[in-house]
Every structure is written in structure tokens, then in C-alpha cells.
Design a protein around this motif. Sequence first.
Motif, PDB file in Angstrom:
ATOM      1  N   HIS A 180      79.355  13.078 171.892  1.00 37.46           N
ATOM      2  CA  HIS A 180      78.303  11.652 172.920  1.00 37.46           C
ATOM      3  C   HIS A 180      77.516  13.368 174.026  1.00 37.46           C
ATOM      4  CE1 HIS A 180      77.057   9.895 176.677  1.00 37.46           C
ATOM      5  NE2 HIS A 180      77.539   9.091 175.693  1.00 37.46           N
ATOM      6  N   ALA A 181      77.739  14.045 174.059  1.00 41.24           N
ATOM      7  CA  ALA A 181      77.656  15.871 174.993  1.00 41.24           C
ATOM      8  C   ALA A 181      75.834  16.132 173.787  1.00 41.24           C
ATOM      9  CB  ALA A 181      78.284  16.651 175.237  1.00 41.24           C
ATOM     10  N   ILE A 182      76.444  15.874 172.877  1.00 37.80           N
ATOM     11  CA  ILE A 182      75.139  16.949 171.172  1.00 37.80           C
ATOM     12  C   ILE A 182      74.475  15.417 171.704  1.00 37.80           C
ATOM     13  CG2 ILE A 182      74.953  17.559 169.497  1.00 37.80           C
ATOM     14  CD1 ILE A 182      77.495  19.572 169.816  1.00 37.80           C
ATOM     15  N   LYS A 183      74.847  14.339 171.260  1.00 39.26           N
ATOM     16  CA  LYS A 183      74.209  13.196 171.547  1.00 39.26           C
ATOM     17  C   LYS A 183      72.679  13.419 172.612  1.00 39.26           C
ATOM     18  CE  LYS A 183      72.032  10.201 168.963  1.00 39.26           C
ATOM     19  NZ  LYS A 183      70.954  10.121 168.068  1.00 39.26           N
ATOM     20  N   SER A 184      73.699  13.018 173.524  1.00 43.64           N
ATOM     21  CA  SER A 184      73.382  13.331 174.865  1.00 43.64           C
ATOM     22  C   SER A 184      71.811  14.144 175.295  1.00 43.64           C
ATOM     23  CB  SER A 184      73.524  13.151 175.900  1.00 43.64           C
ATOM     24  OG  SER A 184      75.352  11.975 175.442  1.00 43.64           O
ATOM     25  N   ALA A 185      72.088  15.446 174.568  1.00 45.19           N
ATOM     26  CA  ALA A 185      71.297  16.689 174.865  1.00 45.19           C
ATOM     27  C   ALA A 185      69.950  16.288 174.430  1.00 45.19           C
ATOM     28  CB  ALA A 185      72.167  18.209 174.844  1.00 45.19           C
ATOM     29  N   PHE A 186      70.332  16.201 172.540  1.00 45.54           N
ATOM     30  CA  PHE A 186      68.640  15.585 172.130  1.00 45.54           C
ATOM     31  C   PHE A 186      67.885  14.712 172.079  1.00 45.54           C
ATOM     32  CE2 PHE A 186      69.088  18.944 168.188  1.00 45.54           C
ATOM     33  CZ  PHE A 186      70.236  19.251 168.816  1.00 45.54           C
ATOM     34  N   ILE A 216      83.551  27.665 166.492  1.00 43.12           N
ATOM     35  CA  ILE A 216      82.539  26.837 166.001  1.00 43.12           C
ATOM     36  C   ILE A 216      81.801  27.769 165.073  1.00 43.12           C
ATOM     37  CG2 ILE A 216      79.876  26.197 166.302  1.00 43.12           C
ATOM     38  CD1 ILE A 216      80.862  25.550 169.254  1.00 43.12           C
ATOM     39  N   CYS A 217      81.794  28.945 164.820  1.00 42.90           N
ATOM     40  CA  CYS A 217      81.015  29.702 164.059  1.00 42.90           C
ATOM     41  C   CYS A 217      81.891  29.093 162.723  1.00 42.90           C
ATOM     42  CB  CYS A 217      81.668  31.570 164.676  1.00 42.90           C
ATOM     43  SG  CYS A 217      80.113  31.264 165.903  1.00 42.90           S
ATOM     44  N   ASP A 218      83.268  29.357 162.395  1.00 43.64           N
ATOM     45  CA  ASP A 218      83.707  29.199 161.153  1.00 43.64           C
ATOM     46  C   ASP A 218      83.861  28.064 160.219  1.00 43.64           C
ATOM     47  OD1 ASP A 218      86.093  30.041 159.912  1.00 43.64           O
ATOM     48  OD2 ASP A 218      87.450  28.490 160.850  1.00 43.64           O
ATOM     49  N   ASP A 219      83.344  27.041 161.882  1.00 42.87           N
ATOM     50  CA  ASP A 219      82.832  25.444 160.886  1.00 42.87           C
ATOM     51  C   ASP A 219      81.742  25.387 160.537  1.00 42.87           C
ATOM     52  OD1 ASP A 219      85.222  23.377 161.224  1.00 42.87           O
ATOM     53  OD2 ASP A 219      85.094  23.943 162.691  1.00 42.87           O
ATOM     54  N   LEU A 220      80.556  26.329 160.917  1.00 47.74           N
ATOM     55  CA  LEU A 220      78.764  25.993 160.359  1.00 47.74           C
ATOM     56  C   LEU A 220      79.437  27.298 159.000  1.00 47.74           C
ATOM     57  CD1 LEU A 220      77.303  28.331 163.527  1.00 47.74           C
ATOM     58  CD2 LEU A 220      76.997  25.782 161.829  1.00 47.74           C
ATOM     59  N   LEU A 221      80.091  27.755 158.699  1.00 44.47           N
ATOM     60  CA  LEU A 221      79.946  28.460 157.073  1.00 44.47           C
ATOM     61  C   LEU A 221      80.164  27.248 156.503  1.00 44.47           C
ATOM     62  CD1 LEU A 221      82.826  31.129 156.789  1.00 44.47           C
ATOM     63  CD2 LEU A 221      80.904  31.457 156.835  1.00 44.47           C
ATOM     64  N   THR A 257      88.549  18.420 164.652  1.00 40.72           N
ATOM     65  CA  THR A 257      88.319  19.447 165.695  1.00 40.72           C
ATOM     66  C   THR A 257      87.309  19.066 166.522  1.00 40.72           C
ATOM     67  OG1 THR A 257      87.124  21.393 164.899  1.00 40.72           O
ATOM     68  CG2 THR A 257      90.692  21.338 164.675  1.00 40.72           C
ATOM     69  N   GLY A 258      87.495  19.431 167.549  1.00 44.51           N
ATOM     70  CA  GLY A 258      85.478  19.863 168.365  1.00 44.51           C
ATOM     71  C   GLY A 258      84.600  20.387 167.227  1.00 44.51           C
ATOM     72  N   ALA A 259      85.368  21.837 167.060  1.00 45.38           N
ATOM     73  CA  ALA A 259      84.308  22.315 166.080  1.00 45.38           C
ATOM     74  C   ALA A 259      83.450  21.933 165.434  1.00 45.38           C
ATOM     75  CB  ALA A 259      84.710  23.683 166.267  1.00 45.38           C
ATOM     76  N   GLU A 260      84.355  20.631 164.508  1.00 43.76           N
ATOM     77  CA  GLU A 260      83.825  20.514 162.853  1.00 43.76           C
ATOM     78  C   GLU A 260      83.509  19.486 163.904  1.00 43.76           C
ATOM     79  OE1 GLU A 260      88.464  20.192 159.896  1.00 43.76           O
ATOM     80  OE2 GLU A 260      87.936  18.981 162.006  1.00 43.76           O
ATOM     81  N   ALA A 261      83.202  18.142 164.897  1.00 41.65           N
ATOM     82  CA  ALA A 261      82.749  18.097 165.455  1.00 41.65           C
ATOM     83  C   ALA A 261      81.230  17.714 166.092  1.00 41.65           C
ATOM     84  CB  ALA A 261      83.565  17.049 166.326  1.00 41.65           C
ATOM     85  N   TYR A 262      81.230  19.363 166.767  1.00 37.58           N
ATOM     86  CA  TYR A 262      80.099  19.748 167.147  1.00 37.58           C
ATOM     87  C   TYR A 262      79.339  20.311 165.626  1.00 37.58           C
ATOM     88  CZ  TYR A 262      77.392  23.834 168.469  1.00 37.58           C
ATOM     89  OH  TYR A 262      76.616  24.912 169.005  1.00 37.58           O
ATOM     90  N   VAL A 263      79.769  20.421 164.727  1.00 40.15           N
ATOM     91  CA  VAL A 263      78.736  20.437 163.428  1.00 40.15           C
ATOM     92  C   VAL A 263      77.525  19.451 162.744  1.00 40.15           C
ATOM     93  CG1 VAL A 263      78.200  21.759 160.664  1.00 40.15           C
ATOM     94  CG2 VAL A 263      80.042  23.205 162.838  1.00 40.15           C
TER      95      VAL A 263
END
Lengths: 560, 164
Positions: free
Chosen positions: A139-145, A33-38, A5-11
Motif C-alpha cells: 500500500h505504501a509503495i502504491k501510494s507513493a507512485f 531488499i537487495c537480495d530479492d532484487l536478484l 516477506t516485506g522485501a519480496e512484497a516491495y519488489v
Amino acid sequence: MTEMTGAEAYVKALEKEGVKYLFGVTGAAIIPICDDLLKSKIRYIGGAHEQGSTHMADGYARVSGHPGVVQVTSGPGATNIVTGLATAQLDSSPVVALTGQVPLSMVGTDAFQEVDIIGITASVTKHNIQVMEAVEIPHAIKSAFYISSTGRKGAVLVDIPKDTQTDKADMVFPDKVEFRGYHPNIEPNSQEMHWAATLLAKARRPVIIAGGGAIASGATMELIELAEMLQAPVATSLMGKGAIPSNHPLSLGLCGMHGRCEANYIVPEADVLLVVGARFSDRTTGSLRGFAPNARIIHIDVDRSEIDKNVDSITRIVGDAKLAIRGIREKVAQQRNTGHTDEDLVKRIKEFKAQSDTLNTSPLSGPEVIRAIRRAMPPDSIVVTDVGQHQMWAAQHYDVRGPGEFFTSGGLGTMGWGTPAAIGAKAARPDLPLLNISGDGSFAMTENNLAIAVDEGFPVTVVILNNGVLGMVAQWQRLFYNRRYSTIQRPKHPDFVKLAESYGATGVKAESTKQIETAIKRSIKEKQTTVIDVPMDPEENVYPMIPPGMGLKDILLGGA
Amino acid sequence: MPLHTVSFLVENKPGVLFKVANLFRRRGYNIQSLTVGPVEGSPLSRMTVVVDAESRILNQIVEQLDKMVDVVKVKRLDPLRTLSRELLLIKMKTSDPIARIEAVNTVNAYHGLILDVDPDILIAEVTGPTDEIDEFLKRIGPIGIEEMSRTGAAAIERGNVKLA
């Protein structure tokens, strides 16, 4: 490629960036997202208000040198980070903001807790990105960093609609991202460095002004060597504090509106002025007519758009300050006999220094309180400040040995930055004592962050220079509005000692510099979040001061 | 203040036009015209902006645009080597036969085309450099402009030079 999922990919993307802390406040649009942060080792530091969380990420970023990350929900969560992003952006601090958004199908419908955060933050970020499909998240998160932490650092925001968090896709995690329109690593031009070196080698009264860019590029060693080689005194902007040790014989300290005497008297005498990673802010230059009127200016900046923006330079070097100064130093060494000390200059600096340090020595004056804090803080420690009179006293009188010891909100001047930034800074360097030099007005804006300091185990010390008024405005009204005081009275403060105690922190009222020192030392020894309330004279002014619109030499030393 | 033409290539994706326009608004730059269109066979769009600016501001416009992640290449076009055209669509009230003849003659004089004819209305297309379009409008003004739509300048440099 893995389906997730997008949330898993985010984490996973955050983990790949080495993120240790996520500062934020939760909400409906980021629940997936908060769920996957667990399942992640990333430590989430829940805040009281999103502005504070953003300042924490900013404090973390400035101290660690790595992006600080703030995660908030859509709508009000997102709008509450705007001040924090602008603060980070103006001081070139790498902050990555991750905002939840309503599902894409509802974007544009004025749905519950929907705001156009891309539009709102376009002018206060280096870049921002709205995710349109789950597959774009890595890609979006990598770009942001990447974008936030390269070139001239800054704030980057990624807006993530809720459906892209729950949608599944085959995810690819890039190790590297590239943009056709972003090339941050610029090699300083060798010819320009040669010209700069020639100008400097021939200069009779060279002066250096160091800004935040000198510190960001780690150029301070090279800068000091060049200064010594040229016998060029070094003034700093507010962001450049720490580029040279305060006690260095060539250090002029802060330049500009509340600059020290040695800086404001000596900078205008320059025949060649080397400006390193500073952007000629009005607060640093005063009136441009009185700012180094006879100087040929050499400007080094990693951001080409800063060149000739406010002040024209004769030689400009775009690129990393460390490389540029190293190049200049080598070329100067070929052209000039070095090794002598300009005794006359050093003596003059010393005399001006003494003048700056004796402008106000009454027992609980601003400068005396700052000196007491310095005495109590161990050499290896960090101070941050809030914004106002206390900040200027700290900038003038809090001696540092080098970069990494003093942080402040310079460009935006955000009252309330200090306390949450101190917590973020403490997260970055838990081994070092952390103290926020604050004022009653600033502290009251974000005091709720004490709860996080206590709960999350990030003990910080706050010294409130409490004069009961918004002192910088009071000072302007005293000096330039014939004492017509207006709008400077704060609502009645709570008892800061009891307030601290109600958060589980320690509260101390300190009415002498001795008591301040004792309280600071105890707070550090006991690793206890402590608020030290210091009653101050509401009539005291910050001196020196350059009246607005005047030149550096039109310095006021007291009176009024 | 003098007019300058700046052309730049941007990523052809949502939100980029907003960011460009927002930059001009935020920094107080004066836009005379702005045109956008996709570049054939490329993921980029070309924007051409005509601005009213003295040299320090012009330099800032170029540098601030260049700093944007979505802006790939910026160039201030050399006024002596630049071909610039805009398109005007104009609707004229021509119930009076003399006015009608004058309108047709004026359109012809500016190498325009009559696109539509109605008993009371003529619609014409005129292309040319901005000052020529201005001249045309001055001539046609007394005849009666019912409605008009101008594109702003598209521009390109002569010779073997390229923006990208």
C-alpha cells in the motif's frame, strides 16, 4: 493474499508499477531488499553518491513522464538524497525515494546509521510515509507512485525499517489507493473559463506566460492555437521552455531576470495576462511592481495554493492546464473574429529577437557556444543543463521545437544536477542523443557520475563552459559589488580531458565553435560518453539582466 | 494583525501533528494556539489553530494545509458564528485571607470552579473565550499566579453547518 516477506512484497510492488530502473546506492539497512532484487527484472543502476542517483531518477522522471525511483540505505544514504528530492519537488518532477531504515525497535535510539528522514524530508517532499509493519509495504509503495505522479507532481519518500523487510505477512496488492485528503483531479470551472475567455477576447494586448505546468499537462498544442487565435505573444518561465517553438513568430522566449528582450519588453505592456502553470517565481517576475502593472491576470494552475500566493489574479482556474486552455479556446472562438495576423506585433518581436541574439557575438562567448551546440545536435535530441551562467545562456539561446527537448533545475537551482540527470534521461530515452550543458563549477560537483554513464552504457555528452570561476556570483560581484571578487575561485580543477579518459570516457578540449561542433557530432556518432572542455572568458556576463529588486523593463543589455 | 480561527480534520496517525507544525514553521505562519483531539467514532482528529495573519497569508494557510495528504478538510471559521472556548487551570498563592477571598470571588465572577484547596494554595478551572481568559488573568495577576496551564481555543460554528 499471499504470504511473503516485506522485501519480496516491495519488489513485487515495484514490478506492478512497471518500474524498469532503480537508481541508488546500497547499504546495510536495505540488504534484504537487495537480495530479492536478484530475482527481479528491474535493472539496478548503482551510483557513486546518492545525490547523483536521485538526480538520475529525476532526469528519468522528467523525460519519461513516469516516476523515477531512487533506493538508498538509512542514515547518510538517506540524508544524501535531500538535495535531489528538493530539486525534484520544486520542479514538480515525480520522484519516488525508497529509504532503508534501522529496525523499528531501534528507531529513536540514535542507532548506527539512523536518521529521522521523515522529519528531515517533510518540507522537501509532497508526502512521505514510514512503514510500521511489513503488511503495509504494498500500500505504501502504491501510494507513493500515485501521489508523486498525479495532480501537481512531486517527490514522495517511503521509509522502510529493516525488520519490516524481513517480516512475513499476508500481502494484498491494491490496484488503486484512495485518500480522504487527496483529490488531485480537479475539473476546471466552466464559469471561470468563460470569464477568462471574455477577458481575453476583449483584450487589446493579451500576453501569455507559460510555465512548467503547461508542459506537464501536455497543453502546448492548445496553448499555441489559443495564442495564434488571440495573436497573443507567449513568454515562458525557465520551466516552461518548450511550451512554444523558439522560432514561432509569437514566441517571446524566457521571461524574467535573464529573460530575452522580447519577453521583458512586451510582458509589461499586457492589458490581460494569461499565466499557465507558472508560479510567479521572483526569477520570472522581477520586482512585482514592474511586472505587468496594467494587466488583469488570469491564472491557471493545478495547485490551488499557487493562486494568489505571490500575485493576485482576477480570474483563477484550478485544474489541468490542457483542459482549461481547451475550454478557453472554444469560448474565445465564439466571441472573437480570429485568423488575422498582427503584423506590427510580429515585426516588433522579430526586432527584439534580433537584439537579444546580437548582444554578444564574440567567437567563444556564451551565446555563441550555445548556438554551436544547437547546430551540432540533431533535431531529435535532448539537452539538460547544470546551474549558473551557462544555464541562462542555454535558456536564452538554445532553440527548441517543443517540449521534451530541454530540461534544467529551475526552482532549486542545483549545481551538479546536469550530468546525473542526463544519465537518467538517457535511460528513459536511449534512442536520443543526450547532452549536458555544464559549467566547470557544476560539473565538478557530480563528475563522478561519468563512471555510471560509461559502465552502464548510457553515453552522454557534457560540454563544460569552463571559465574557472563560479561565474554567476562573479557576475553579481562585478555588477553590484564594485568588482570585489570574493569566494568565486574554484579549487584548481583537474584536467577535465584526462579526468574523462580516466573514467573510460572521451575527453576533448575545444577552443573554437567549430571544434565544439565536431566533438559533439563525433560523440553522438560513436555513442561515446564525451567531455568537451571549452575555455571561456571569466569576465563575460549573462545579458540581458534585470538587476535584483528591479522591474522587467529595467533591463541591462551590456556594459560593465 | 487580526486573529483568525482555522479548524481542520486530519488523519489520526503518528507524524501528522509534526507535519502540520512543520508547515507553519517553514512558511513562517504565526500560531497563537493549537489544539488537537480525536473525533468520536472516526479515524480523524480535529485541529483548531488560531493564527495571526493578514488575508493573503490566511488564504495561504488554508490552501497549504488543504494540500497536505493527511489533511482531510480545512475551514476558516466565520468569526461572527464561531463559539470558541479555552480551558485554564490556575494555581494561586492565597496565604493571605484577603487575597483568598478575592481569588474565590474572581473565580466565581468568571464562572470558574475551585478544584483544590490547600492552606496556602487554591487551584481553579476557568473556561471561556480567549479574551475572557485574558481578562480573568489580568484580574488575578495582582493576587499572585503560582502556575498556570492553558489549552488554546477549541472552536465550532453555530447552526447547521459542519466541517466534515
